[in-house]
Design a protein around this motif. Structure first.
Motif, PDB file in Angstrom:
ATOM      1  N   SER A   1      12.165 -28.638  31.687  1.00 21.33           N
ATOM      2  CA  SER A   1      10.815 -28.089  31.797  1.00 21.33           C
ATOM      3  C   SER A   1      10.815 -26.619  32.198  1.00 21.33           C
ATOM      4  CB  SER A   1       9.987 -28.899  32.799  1.00 21.33           C
ATOM      5  OG  SER A   1      10.651 -29.006  34.046  1.00 21.33           O
TER       6      SER A   1
ATOM      7  N   ARG B   1       8.277 -22.272  33.570  1.00 20.92           N
ATOM      8  CA  ARG B   1       7.447 -22.759  34.665  1.00 20.92           C
ATOM      9  C   ARG B   1       6.746 -21.600  35.361  1.00 20.92           C
ATOM     10  NH1 ARG B   1      11.938 -25.675  38.153  1.00 20.92           N
ATOM     11  NH2 ARG B   1      12.733 -23.551  37.858  1.00 20.92           N
TER      12      ARG B   1
ATOM     13  N   ALA C   1       5.050 -25.803  25.293  1.00 19.83           N
ATOM     14  CA  ALA C   1       6.161 -26.665  25.696  1.00 19.83           C
ATOM     15  C   ALA C   1       6.005 -28.039  25.059  1.00 19.83           C
ATOM     16  CB  ALA C   1       6.217 -26.783  27.212  1.00 19.83           C
TER      17      ALA C   1
ATOM     18  N   GLU D   1      11.139 -29.355  25.868  1.00 23.65           N
ATOM     19  CA  GLU D   1      11.002 -28.569  27.098  1.00 23.65           C
ATOM     20  C   GLU D   1      10.071 -29.277  28.082  1.00 23.65           C
ATOM     21  OE1 GLU D   1      11.832 -24.029  25.938  1.00 23.65           O
ATOM     22  OE2 GLU D   1       9.991 -24.798  25.035  1.00 23.65           O
ATOM     23  N   SER D   2      10.299 -30.569  28.236  1.00 27.99           N
ATOM     24  CA  SER D   2       9.528 -31.363  29.187  1.00 27.99           C
ATOM     25  C   SER D   2      10.454 -32.339  29.888  1.00 27.99           C
ATOM     26  CB  SER D   2       8.401 -32.114  28.479  1.00 27.99           C
ATOM     27  OG  SER D   2       8.937 -33.060  27.567  1.00 27.99           O
ATOM     28  N   ASP D   3      10.003 -32.839  31.015  1.00 27.87           N
ATOM     29  CA  ASP D   3      10.731 -33.837  31.785  1.00 27.87           C
ATOM     30  C   ASP D   3       9.790 -35.002  32.065  1.00 27.87           C
ATOM     31  OD1 ASP D   3      13.303 -32.467  32.227  1.00 27.87           O
ATOM     32  OD2 ASP D   3      12.124 -31.030  33.365  1.00 27.87           O
TER      33      ASP D   3
ATOM     34  N   THR E   1       6.009 -36.642  31.505  1.00 28.30           N
ATOM     35  CA  THR E   1       5.482 -36.150  30.223  1.00 28.30           C
ATOM     36  C   THR E   1       6.444 -36.483  29.088  1.00 28.30           C
ATOM     37  OG1 THR E   1       4.339 -34.344  31.333  1.00 28.30           O
ATOM     38  CG2 THR E   1       4.715 -34.106  28.971  1.00 28.30           C
ATOM     39  N   HIS E   2       7.720 -36.225  29.314  1.00 26.69           N
ATOM     40  CA  HIS E   2       8.716 -36.473  28.281  1.00 26.69           C
ATOM     41  C   HIS E   2       8.787 -37.954  27.935  1.00 26.69           C
ATOM     42  CE1 HIS E   2      12.791 -37.339  26.741  1.00 26.69           C
ATOM     43  NE2 HIS E   2      12.672 -36.179  26.142  1.00 26.69           N
TER      44      HIS E   2
ATOM     45  N   GLU F   1      -0.114 -33.705  22.421  1.00 28.00           N
ATOM     46  CA  GLU F   1       1.272 -34.162  22.316  1.00 28.00           C
ATOM     47  C   GLU F   1       1.605 -34.597  20.895  1.00 28.00           C
ATOM     48  OE1 GLU F   1       1.802 -35.752  26.932  1.00 28.00           O
ATOM     49  OE2 GLU F   1       1.124 -37.117  25.355  1.00 28.00           O
TER      50      GLU F   1
END
Length: 408
Positions: A68, A77, A85, A89-91, A94-95, A227
């Motif tokens: 992220s 960030r 993102a 590029e997410s964790d 969200t990912h 998304e």
């Protein structure tokens, strides 16, 4: 290359993004690996990781080394970038939601269903190229085939598909510094980005494709509309450029060693192994960043929180500590399982089965028709911040005895 000490890591003045080091990447990788498993690149203020084990460790530990913060040099960030993102590029969480939604669309069954439609174009193209006797592995094949089959699978409109390669160039070059390569990639960026945004919108996608199915996940409440749009875009950028590179690099690996091609002709069941070995040896995705979320230690080197970490996937995939003394050779007998060409862990590329399918179908079609495959000139490397591929790979082939038309 100067060598000092910095927080227990060697400090190098090497710049992996110069044209010389991008073309001669493997000499640079060897120097970086020999300097240590983790080194500090003074020019960019990043920790570079080149040994297989610590690269694998970072890829598997998303809590300590987050995505992220951005896979480029900017900590997104704290500082915004041109691109929104997405899944890369997410964790979590969200990912997790985005990947779960995408996994309902791209899974072993849906990939198997693609094979019936993807195989005939591969065979027709291979037949015409082998009949010519000489062709360019990039412009006549690696670029042509994915752009013929993959956008249809996603449901991208026919109009404007010439924007796909420029968009991928923008997306992946942005994972490196804002150098001349970056600036060239972003020439005309406004119109390219506008087309991609339009093409990935719900109302633009053709029915029955992956894109429409991703939007159906939004209708079910599994992902948001934003998304869904980002996932379709991610599928486009990941499904074209890296596949183009994978096809070209696989052909180059085999053309450099004609005896390996002869063996594939005798043992065509080895095609899957040839693809994996080529992905390891000539990895399409060479490097990207992670960001340390806490003060930590990696391979004995202290890494302060918020530090950028540059993972050299291509160097890890040629690390003799993992692959032995012949790590820089193409070897059909090698077990290349576990390479990190598609990443590893939480962020391992979910679209990799489609890329593998395309590369394998092209290779099978050529193996069935070409008795020989050899270089017919010098390959021309592409200058790219993070991907490894060529603008031209001149090849010559001879038709196999009894190789007939695919048409009845």
């Amino acid at each position: 290359m100067s060598l000092l000490t910095h927080r227990e890591a060697p400090v190098l003045d090497a710049d992996p993004f110069t044209p010389e080091n991008l073309v001669g990447r493997y000499s640079l990788h060897e120097a970086l690996r020999e300097a240590g498993p983790v080194v500090y690149l003074e020019k960019y203020g990043v920790y570079a990781v080149t040994h297989f084990e610590p690269v694998h460790e970072v890829l598997m530990d998303f809590e300590t080394y987050c995505s992220s913060g951005g896979v480029g040099p900017t900590d997104i960030r704290k500082q915004s970038e041109w691109r929104p993102a997405g899944i890369l590029e997410s964790d979590p969480p969200t990912h997790t939601a985005m990947r779960r939604g995408l996994s309902k669309v791209i899974h072993p069954g849906s990939v198997r269903d693609l094979a019936a439609g993807f195989a005939p174009p591969a065979e027709t193209l291979a037949e015409s190229l082998v009949a010519r006797g000489a062709f360019d592995g990039v412009t006549d094949l690696a670029q042509v085939y994915p752009l013929r089959v993959f956008p249809d699978a996603v449901g991208i409109p026919d109009s404007g598909r010439e924007n796909l390669l420029p968009y991928g160039s923008m997306a992946f070059n942005a994972f490196g510094p804002r150098n001349e390569i970056y600036e060239r990639a972003f020439a005309g960026a406004e119109s390219v980005a506008a087309w991609v945004e339009w093409a990935c919108a719900r109302g633009s996608l053709m029915p029955g494709g992956f894109g429409e199915k991703i939007w159906e996940q939004a209708d079910l409440g599994n992902i948001s509309d934003q998304e869904a749009s980002l996932l379709v875009r991610a599928l486009l950028s990941a499904g074209v450029d890296t596949t183009v590179a994978g096809i070209g690099n696989t052909l180059l690996s085999l053309a450099r060693q004609p005896e390996q091609w002869a063996r594939l002709r005798r043992e065509p069941h080895l095609v899957k192994f040839a693809v994996d070995e080529a992905l390891r040896l000539e990895s399409p995705f060479q490097m990207f960043h992670r960001t340390a979320t806490v003060d930590t230690e990696l391979a004995g080197v202290r890494i302060p929180a918020d530090s950028k970490i540059l993972l050299f996937l291509g160097a890890a995939n040629r690390d003799p500590r993992r692959w032995g003394d012949t790590a820089s050779d193409f070897d059909l007998d090698r077990n290349a399982t576990g390479h990190v060409a598609f990443g590893m862990g939480l962020h391992q590329c979910i679209g990799q089965p489609i890329a593998r399918l395309e590369i394998e179908l092209v290779l099978k079609a050529l193996v069935a028709r070409a008795a020989t495959l050899e270089l017919d000139g010098d390959p021309v490397p592409e200058l790219h911040n993070t991907l490894h591929f060529f603008t031209s790979i001149p090849l010559k082939v001879s038709a196999a005895a009894g190789a007939g038309s695919t048409k009845e």
